[in-house]
Scaffold this motif. Structure first.
Motif, PDB file in Angstrom:
ATOM      1  N   PRO A 132       0.829  -1.217   0.000  1.00 47.78           N
ATOM      2  CA  PRO A 132       0.000   0.000   0.000  1.00 47.78           C
ATOM      3  C   PRO A 132       0.858   1.260   0.000  1.00 47.78           C
ATOM      4  O   PRO A 132       1.886   1.337   0.664  1.00 47.78           O
ATOM      5  CB  PRO A 132      -0.798  -0.122   1.308  1.00 47.78           C
ATOM      6  CG  PRO A 132      -0.729  -1.566   1.676  1.00 47.78           C
ATOM      7  CD  PRO A 132       0.597  -2.046   1.200  1.00 47.78           C
ATOM      8  N   ARG A 156      -5.550   4.421  -3.037  1.00 51.66           N
ATOM      9  CA  ARG A 156      -6.947   4.776  -2.798  1.00 51.66           C
ATOM     10  C   ARG A 156      -7.305   6.020  -3.602  1.00 51.66           C
ATOM     11  O   ARG A 156      -6.504   6.949  -3.713  1.00 51.66           O
ATOM     12  CB  ARG A 156      -7.195   5.048  -1.308  1.00 51.66           C
ATOM     13  CG  ARG A 156      -6.945   3.856  -0.385  1.00 51.66           C
ATOM     14  CD  ARG A 156      -7.295   4.238   1.037  1.00 51.66           C
ATOM     15  NE  ARG A 156      -7.062   3.165   1.992  1.00 51.66           N
ATOM     16  CZ  ARG A 156      -5.924   3.023   2.687  1.00 51.66           C
ATOM     17  NH1 ARG A 156      -4.939   3.901   2.531  1.00 51.66           N
ATOM     18  NH2 ARG A 156      -5.796   2.028   3.536  1.00 51.66           N
ATOM     19  N   LYS A 182      -9.707  -4.840  -7.141  1.00 53.42           N
ATOM     20  CA  LYS A 182      -9.402  -5.725  -6.022  1.00 53.42           C
ATOM     21  C   LYS A 182      -9.503  -7.201  -6.387  1.00 53.42           C
ATOM     22  O   LYS A 182      -8.976  -8.056  -5.674  1.00 53.42           O
ATOM     23  CB  LYS A 182     -10.318  -5.433  -4.844  1.00 53.42           C
ATOM     24  CG  LYS A 182     -11.795  -5.708  -5.108  1.00 53.42           C
ATOM     25  CD  LYS A 182     -12.624  -5.400  -3.869  1.00 53.42           C
ATOM     26  CE  LYS A 182     -14.106  -5.678  -4.088  1.00 53.42           C
ATOM     27  NZ  LYS A 182     -14.893  -5.381  -2.863  1.00 53.42           N
ATOM     28  N   SER A 213     -10.235   1.318  -4.239  1.00 51.68           N
ATOM     29  CA  SER A 213      -8.825   0.923  -4.187  1.00 51.68           C
ATOM     30  C   SER A 213      -8.437   0.326  -5.528  1.00 51.68           C
ATOM     31  O   SER A 213      -9.151  -0.531  -6.072  1.00 51.68           O
ATOM     32  CB  SER A 213      -8.598  -0.105  -3.075  1.00 51.68           C
ATOM     33  OG  SER A 213      -8.855   0.451  -1.804  1.00 51.68           O
ATOM     34  N   ASN A 247      -8.952   7.302   3.966  1.00 51.96           N
ATOM     35  CA  ASN A 247      -8.450   6.154   4.708  1.00 51.96           C
ATOM     36  C   ASN A 247      -9.550   5.170   5.092  1.00 51.96           C
ATOM     37  O   ASN A 247      -9.329   4.255   5.871  1.00 51.96           O
ATOM     38  CB  ASN A 247      -7.730   6.611   5.979  1.00 51.96           C
ATOM     39  CG  ASN A 247      -8.598   7.529   6.825  1.00 51.96           C
ATOM     40  OD1 ASN A 247      -9.763   7.734   6.510  1.00 51.96           O
ATOM     41  ND2 ASN A 247      -8.016   8.067   7.892  1.00 51.96           N
ATOM     42  N   ASP A 248     -10.768   5.357   4.543  1.00 52.19           N
ATOM     43  CA  ASP A 248     -11.841   4.440   4.883  1.00 52.19           C
ATOM     44  C   ASP A 248     -11.981   3.298   3.889  1.00 52.19           C
ATOM     45  O   ASP A 248     -12.869   2.462   4.016  1.00 52.19           O
ATOM     46  CB  ASP A 248     -13.176   5.193   4.956  1.00 52.19           C
ATOM     47  CG  ASP A 248     -13.488   5.930   3.656  1.00 52.19           C
ATOM     48  OD1 ASP A 248     -12.554   6.134   2.855  1.00 52.19           O
ATOM     49  OD2 ASP A 248     -14.657   6.291   3.457  1.00 52.19           O
ATOM     50  N   ALA A 249     -11.128   3.248   2.874  1.00 53.84           N
ATOM     51  CA  ALA A 249     -11.162   2.163   1.889  1.00 53.84           C
ATOM     52  C   ALA A 249      -9.986   1.228   2.144  1.00 53.84           C
ATOM     53  O   ALA A 249      -8.829   1.647   2.071  1.00 53.84           O
ATOM     54  CB  ALA A 249     -11.099   2.724   0.470  1.00 53.84           C
ATOM     55  N   PRO A 250     -10.228  -0.040   2.421  1.00 55.23           N
ATOM     56  CA  PRO A 250      -9.117  -0.970   2.665  1.00 55.23           C
ATOM     57  C   PRO A 250      -8.395  -1.316   1.374  1.00 55.23           C
ATOM     58  O   PRO A 250      -9.019  -1.537   0.334  1.00 55.23           O
ATOM     59  CB  PRO A 250      -9.812  -2.192   3.264  1.00 55.23           C
ATOM     60  CG  PRO A 250     -11.195  -2.151   2.697  1.00 55.23           C
ATOM     61  CD  PRO A 250     -11.540  -0.695   2.557  1.00 55.23           C
ATOM     62  N   ILE A 251      -7.084  -1.321   1.437  1.00 55.09           N
ATOM     63  CA  ILE A 251      -6.283  -1.748   0.292  1.00 55.09           C
ATOM     64  C   ILE A 251      -6.047  -3.249   0.349  1.00 55.09           C
ATOM     65  O   ILE A 251      -6.003  -3.927  -0.677  1.00 55.09           O
ATOM     66  CB  ILE A 251      -4.946  -0.974   0.257  1.00 55.09           C
ATOM     67  CG1 ILE A 251      -5.209   0.494  -0.103  1.00 55.09           C
ATOM     68  CG2 ILE A 251      -3.978  -1.595  -0.755  1.00 55.09           C
ATOM     69  CD1 ILE A 251      -3.961   1.326  -0.227  1.00 55.09           C
ATOM     70  N   VAL A 252      -5.879  -3.775   1.548  1.00 55.02           N
ATOM     71  CA  VAL A 252      -5.714  -5.219   1.705  1.00 55.02           C
ATOM     72  C   VAL A 252      -7.107  -5.835   1.662  1.00 55.02           C
ATOM     73  O   VAL A 252      -7.775  -6.012   2.683  1.00 55.02           O
ATOM     74  CB  VAL A 252      -4.991  -5.553   3.024  1.00 55.02           C
ATOM     75  CG1 VAL A 252      -4.848  -7.059   3.180  1.00 55.02           C
ATOM     76  CG2 VAL A 252      -3.632  -4.880   3.069  1.00 55.02           C
ATOM     77  N   THR A 253      -7.566  -6.141   0.471  1.00 55.39           N
ATOM     78  CA  THR A 253      -8.905  -6.681   0.266  1.00 55.39           C
ATOM     79  C   THR A 253      -8.927  -7.456  -1.046  1.00 55.39           C
ATOM     80  O   THR A 253      -7.981  -7.384  -1.840  1.00 55.39           O
ATOM     81  CB  THR A 253      -9.947  -5.547   0.220  1.00 55.39           C
ATOM     82  OG1 THR A 253     -11.247  -6.111   0.069  1.00 55.39           O
ATOM     83  CG2 THR A 253      -9.677  -4.607  -0.932  1.00 55.39           C
ATOM     84  N   GLN A 258      -1.025  -8.340   2.595  1.00 58.01           N
ATOM     85  CA  GLN A 258       0.257  -7.714   2.912  1.00 58.01           C
ATOM     86  C   GLN A 258       0.955  -8.514   4.002  1.00 58.01           C
ATOM     87  O   GLN A 258       0.340  -8.894   5.004  1.00 58.01           O
ATOM     88  CB  GLN A 258       0.063  -6.270   3.377  1.00 58.01           C
ATOM     89  CG  GLN A 258       1.361  -5.515   3.576  1.00 58.01           C
ATOM     90  CD  GLN A 258       1.121  -4.100   4.060  1.00 58.01           C
ATOM     91  OE1 GLN A 258       0.050  -3.780   4.570  1.00 58.01           O
ATOM     92  NE2 GLN A 258       2.110  -3.239   3.903  1.00 58.01           N
TER      93      GLN A 258
END
Length: 280
Positions: A132, A156, A182, A213, A247-253, A258
């Motif tokens: 990320p 993001r 994703k 993301s 910062n409300d969208a997860p990248i690890v999805t 990670q």
């Protein structure tokens, strides 16, 4: 009794008239006789196909009616449904080794190097490592995974905003950037990246009303990046991260994960064997 005088000329004229009368009478009689003797039966049309029935039996085909939707017609591409991929394990899969490109990549080479297929194969076995990139980062350096020759970064993007990612390297022509969602697929807002620009770059405009993301893949088939010669990534955003937080969208999805040891550090640089030297 002849109407012509009884002279030699009259006799000749009278004989001629009589001959014409007799000849005409015989001609008319012959035509009438032939008309009477001609049969009235029509000739059979042996060599001509009948109009009432076909010359061969063809199978009947059910034609689509007007009440059926146009999507049922052949040749119409149906919209694809984004279905989640369920990995076989929860492990983070190490990218598989890929053959090294020894000459400068050509458009033909890029068409045959299917990184998307590689991602789809890996996603069915486990999760794929992603790094990320924070919204405050506008430039960073990196190295592709060895010996796979590629690496993935996550970003993001707020609703309606745009992000542009550009790679720089002394051997820039050896690199390519790709962008996926994703699930490792293309989606609306990133399809323009399918048109080559001549530079290793991608961009994305978020057409939705939620934070999305996106994942940028650095493709390095010639293993040109190394710890001593990393590539540089420049990130240009259309919004000010200080004023608009995402910062409300997860990248690890999705298919991306990670490693714990890489949560704070970037990808570890790995040197390629010194004995292998590409041309160009």
């Amino acid at each position: 009794m002849s109407i012509y005088p009884m002279t030699s000329a009259g006799r000749r004229l009278g004989g001629l008239a009589l001959g014409l009368t007799v000849f005409g009478t015989g001609l008319v009689s012959a035509q009438d006789r032939r008309a009477v003797e001609r049969p009235s039966v029509q000739r059979p049309t042996v060599d001509r196909p009948s109009v009432d029935r076909p010359t061969m039996d063809r199978p009947s085909v059910d034609r689509p009616t007007g009440n059926r939707p146009s999507m049922d017609r052949p040749g119409v591409q149906r919209p694809t449904v984004e279905r989640p991929i369920r990995p076989a394990t929860n492990a983070i899969i190490t990218p598989r080794p890929m053959p090294r490109c020894m000459v400068r990549p050509t458009p033909k080479f890029w068409r045959h190097r299917d990184i998307m297929k590689e991602i789809q194969v890996m996603s069915r076995q486990g999760f794929i490592a992603v790094y990320p990139i924070g919204e405050e980062v506008n430039e960073f350096t990196g190295v592709s995974e060895f010996p796979a020759g590629w690496i993935a970064y996550g970003f993001r993007v707020p609703p309606g905003e745009n992000i542009h990612v550009r790679l720089h390297h002394p051997n820039e022509g050896w690199f390519r950037l790709a962008m996926v969602n994703k699930w490792g697929r293309l989606e609306q807002g990133m399809l323009q990246n399918l048109i080559p620009t001549g530079n290793p770059e991608v961009n994305y405009t978020n057409p939705t009303k939620e934070v999305r993301s996106v994942y940028v893949i650095v493709d390095d088939p010639g293993w040109m990046s190394s710890k001593g010669n990393p590539f540089t990534i420049n990130v240009t955003r259309s919004w000010d991260p200080a004023k608009k937080t995402v910062n409300d969208a997860p990248i690890v999805t999705g298919i991306w994960a990670q490693k714990k040891e890489d949560a704070k550090a970037g990808p570890e640089a790995k040197e390629a064997p010194a004995s292998v030297q590409p041309k160009g």
